[in-house]
Design a protein around this motif. Structure first.
Motif, PDB file in Angstrom:
ATOM      1  N   ASP A   7     -11.270  -5.264   8.563  1.00  0.00           N
ATOM      2  CA  ASP A   7     -10.288  -6.340   8.669  1.00  0.00           C
ATOM      3  C   ASP A   7      -8.906  -5.774   8.381  1.00  0.00           C
ATOM      4  N   LEU A   8      -7.898  -6.331   9.030  1.00  0.00           N
ATOM      5  CA  LEU A   8      -6.514  -5.896   8.865  1.00  0.00           C
ATOM      6  C   LEU A   8      -5.725  -6.997   8.179  1.00  0.00           C
ATOM      7  N   LEU A   9      -4.975  -6.620   7.127  1.00  0.00           N
ATOM      8  CA  LEU A   9      -4.066  -7.533   6.444  1.00  0.00           C
ATOM      9  C   LEU A   9      -2.652  -6.997   6.586  1.00  0.00           C
ATOM     10  N   VAL A  10      -1.717  -7.875   6.925  1.00  0.00           N
ATOM     11  CA  VAL A  10      -0.314  -7.509   7.064  1.00  0.00           C
ATOM     12  C   VAL A  10       0.513  -8.534   6.299  1.00  0.00           C
ATOM     13  N   THR A  11       1.373  -8.050   5.397  1.00  0.00           N
ATOM     14  CA  THR A  11       2.241  -8.944   4.635  1.00  0.00           C
ATOM     15  C   THR A  11       3.651  -8.905   5.206  1.00  0.00           C
ATOM     16  N   GLY A  12       4.316 -10.040   5.186  1.00  0.00           N
ATOM     17  CA  GLY A  12       5.693 -10.143   5.642  1.00  0.00           C
ATOM     18  C   GLY A  12       6.665  -9.757   4.538  1.00  0.00           C
ATOM     19  N   ASN A  13       7.961 -10.002   4.771  1.00  0.00           N
ATOM     20  CA  ASN A  13       8.978  -9.582   3.795  1.00  0.00           C
ATOM     21  C   ASN A  13       8.954 -10.401   2.517  1.00  0.00           C
ATOM     22  N   ASN A  14       8.196 -11.483   2.483  1.00  0.00           N
ATOM     23  CA  ASN A  14       8.007 -12.248   1.247  1.00  0.00           C
ATOM     24  C   ASN A  14       6.522 -12.383   0.899  1.00  0.00           C
ATOM     25  N   GLY A  15       5.685 -11.547   1.516  1.00  0.00           N
ATOM     26  CA  GLY A  15       4.245 -11.706   1.386  1.00  0.00           C
ATOM     27  C   GLY A  15       3.615 -10.895   0.267  1.00  0.00           C
ATOM     28  N   PHE A  16       2.490 -11.392  -0.202  1.00  0.00           N
ATOM     29  CA  PHE A  16       1.668 -10.731  -1.217  1.00  0.00           C
ATOM     30  C   PHE A  16       0.254 -11.252  -1.055  1.00  0.00           C
ATOM     31  N   VAL A  17      -0.718 -10.346  -1.128  1.00  0.00           N
ATOM     32  CA  VAL A  17      -2.113 -10.762  -1.116  1.00  0.00           C
ATOM     33  C   VAL A  17      -2.897  -9.837  -2.050  1.00  0.00           C
ATOM     34  N   MET A  18      -3.847 -10.403  -2.746  1.00  0.00           N
ATOM     35  CA  MET A  18      -4.720  -9.630  -3.632  1.00  0.00           C
ATOM     36  C   MET A  18      -6.154  -9.935  -3.234  1.00  0.00           C
ATOM     37  N   PHE A  19      -6.973  -8.880  -3.193  1.00  0.00           N
ATOM     38  CA  PHE A  19      -8.386  -9.095  -2.893  1.00  0.00           C
ATOM     39  C   PHE A  19      -9.233  -8.233  -3.816  1.00  0.00           C
ATOM     40  N   ALA A  20     -10.494  -8.651  -3.974  1.00  0.00           N
ATOM     41  CA  ALA A  20     -11.435  -7.956  -4.848  1.00  0.00           C
ATOM     42  C   ALA A  20     -12.690  -7.623  -4.064  1.00  0.00           C
ATOM     43  N   VAL A  74      -7.294  -4.856  -5.243  1.00  0.00           N
ATOM     44  CA  VAL A  74      -6.216  -4.251  -4.468  1.00  0.00           C
ATOM     45  C   VAL A  74      -5.139  -5.310  -4.304  1.00  0.00           C
ATOM     46  N   LYS A  75      -3.916  -4.968  -4.732  1.00  0.00           N
ATOM     47  CA  LYS A  75      -2.766  -5.856  -4.566  1.00  0.00           C
ATOM     48  C   LYS A  75      -1.882  -5.270  -3.474  1.00  0.00           C
ATOM     49  N   VAL A  76      -1.641  -6.072  -2.444  1.00  0.00           N
ATOM     50  CA  VAL A  76      -0.858  -5.653  -1.291  1.00  0.00           C
ATOM     51  C   VAL A  76       0.477  -6.382  -1.364  1.00  0.00           C
ATOM     52  N   HIS A  77       1.557  -5.612  -1.560  1.00  0.00           N
ATOM     53  CA  HIS A  77       2.875  -6.208  -1.722  1.00  0.00           C
ATOM     54  C   HIS A  77       3.574  -6.377  -0.376  1.00  0.00           C
ATOM     55  N   LYS A  78       4.819  -6.842  -0.402  1.00  0.00           N
ATOM     56  CA  LYS A  78       5.550  -7.196   0.821  1.00  0.00           C
ATOM     57  C   LYS A  78       5.682  -6.034   1.796  1.00  0.00           C
ATOM     58  N   ASP A  79       5.793  -6.390   3.067  1.00  0.00           N
ATOM     59  CA  ASP A  79       5.982  -5.435   4.162  1.00  0.00           C
ATOM     60  C   ASP A  79       4.939  -4.321   4.164  1.00  0.00           C
ATOM     61  N   SER A  80       3.686  -4.691   4.031  1.00  0.00           N
ATOM     62  CA  SER A  80       2.597  -3.718   3.963  1.00  0.00           C
ATOM     63  C   SER A  80       1.555  -4.007   5.037  1.00  0.00           C
ATOM     64  N   LYS A  81       0.814  -2.953   5.382  1.00  0.00           N
ATOM     65  CA  LYS A  81      -0.241  -3.066   6.392  1.00  0.00           C
ATOM     66  C   LYS A  81      -1.437  -2.252   5.911  1.00  0.00           C
ATOM     67  N   VAL A  82      -2.626  -2.889   5.851  1.00  0.00           N
ATOM     68  CA  VAL A  82      -3.800  -2.231   5.301  1.00  0.00           C
ATOM     69  C   VAL A  82      -5.069  -2.694   6.013  1.00  0.00           C
ATOM     70  N   TYR A  83      -5.970  -1.729   6.252  1.00  0.00           N
ATOM     71  CA  TYR A  83      -7.306  -2.013   6.767  1.00  0.00           C
ATOM     72  C   TYR A  83      -8.277  -1.984   5.590  1.00  0.00           C
ATOM     73  N   VAL A  84      -9.103  -3.004   5.483  1.00  0.00           N
ATOM     74  CA  VAL A  84     -10.095  -3.118   4.419  1.00  0.00           C
ATOM     75  C   VAL A  84     -11.430  -2.645   4.980  1.00  0.00           C
ATOM     76  N   ASN A  85     -11.962  -1.563   4.426  1.00  0.00           N
ATOM     77  CA  ASN A  85     -13.227  -1.012   4.917  1.00  0.00           C
ATOM     78  C   ASN A  85     -14.252  -0.941   3.804  1.00  0.00           C
ATOM     79  N   GLY A  86     -15.512  -1.041   4.194  1.00  0.00           N
ATOM     80  CA  GLY A  86     -16.594  -0.887   3.244  1.00  0.00           C
ATOM     81  C   GLY A  86     -17.940  -0.948   3.935  1.00  0.00           C
TER      82      GLY A  86
END
Length: 166
Positions: free
Chosen positions: A59-72, A80-92
């Motif tokens: 899955d791909l998560l992308v945060t905007g210039n005011n975005g934040f997402v945390m997942f466990a 994992v805490k994903v701060h603003k303007d970030s792009k991350v693939y969640v693998n497992g």
């Protein structure tokens, strides 16, 4: 007779879920601002990301210039805490209820609180490095040119892809 038919249909639906369906590997625990999500099989992003949302392999998560997402991760609670303007693939990959975790970062600022891993390392892959983690707390500030690691607790082994040095 009708009950047997219904039970057979339910059985095949559940069986196909286990054979063809993916298992969730993580769950969104917090979200603020603009966050987009795209499943591996999807062609479009979906903007409805909320706490409790399940995340699956690749899955791909992308945060905007005011975005934040945390997942466990579901097996050990690694955060994992994903701060603003970030792009991350969640693998497992799940094997015997243990998730072999790998995060692929394209860009951004992240905080990791990785619990002690039972069998596998927790891998973090960026455009310039690969970090192997057994259990620690650290930050990564990553872009296409360089990564900066900030260790708070524990040890992170980082391999520079270009120089091949650890």
């Amino acid at each position: 007779m009708l009950n047997n038919y219904i039970y057979t249909i339910i059985y095949f639906i559940l069986l196909s879920h286990f054979i063809f369906g993916q298992e969730e590997i993580a769950i969104v625990t917090k979200k603020n601002g603009e966050v987009k999500h795209k499943a591996e099989s999807a062609t479009l992003f979906k903007n409805k990301v909320n706490p409790g949302m399940e995340l699956y392999n690749n899955d791909l998560l992308v945060t905007g210039n005011n975005g934040f997402v945390m997942f466990a991760y579901l097996d050990d609670g690694s955060l994992v805490k994903v701060h603003k303007d970030s792009k991350v693939y969640v693998n497992g990959d799940i094997n015997n209820r243990i998730i072999k975790k790998k995060i692929i970062i394209d860009d951004g600022f992240f905080k990791f609180d990785v619990r002690e891993q039972k069998e596998n390392e927790f891998r973090v892959v960026t455009p310039t490095s690969v970090a192997s983690v057994k259990g620690t707390i650290f930050y990564i500030d990553s872009d296409n040119k360089q990564d900066v690691f900030y260790g708070l607790d524990g040890v992170v082994e980082v391999l520079n892809i270009e120089s091949n040095e650890i």
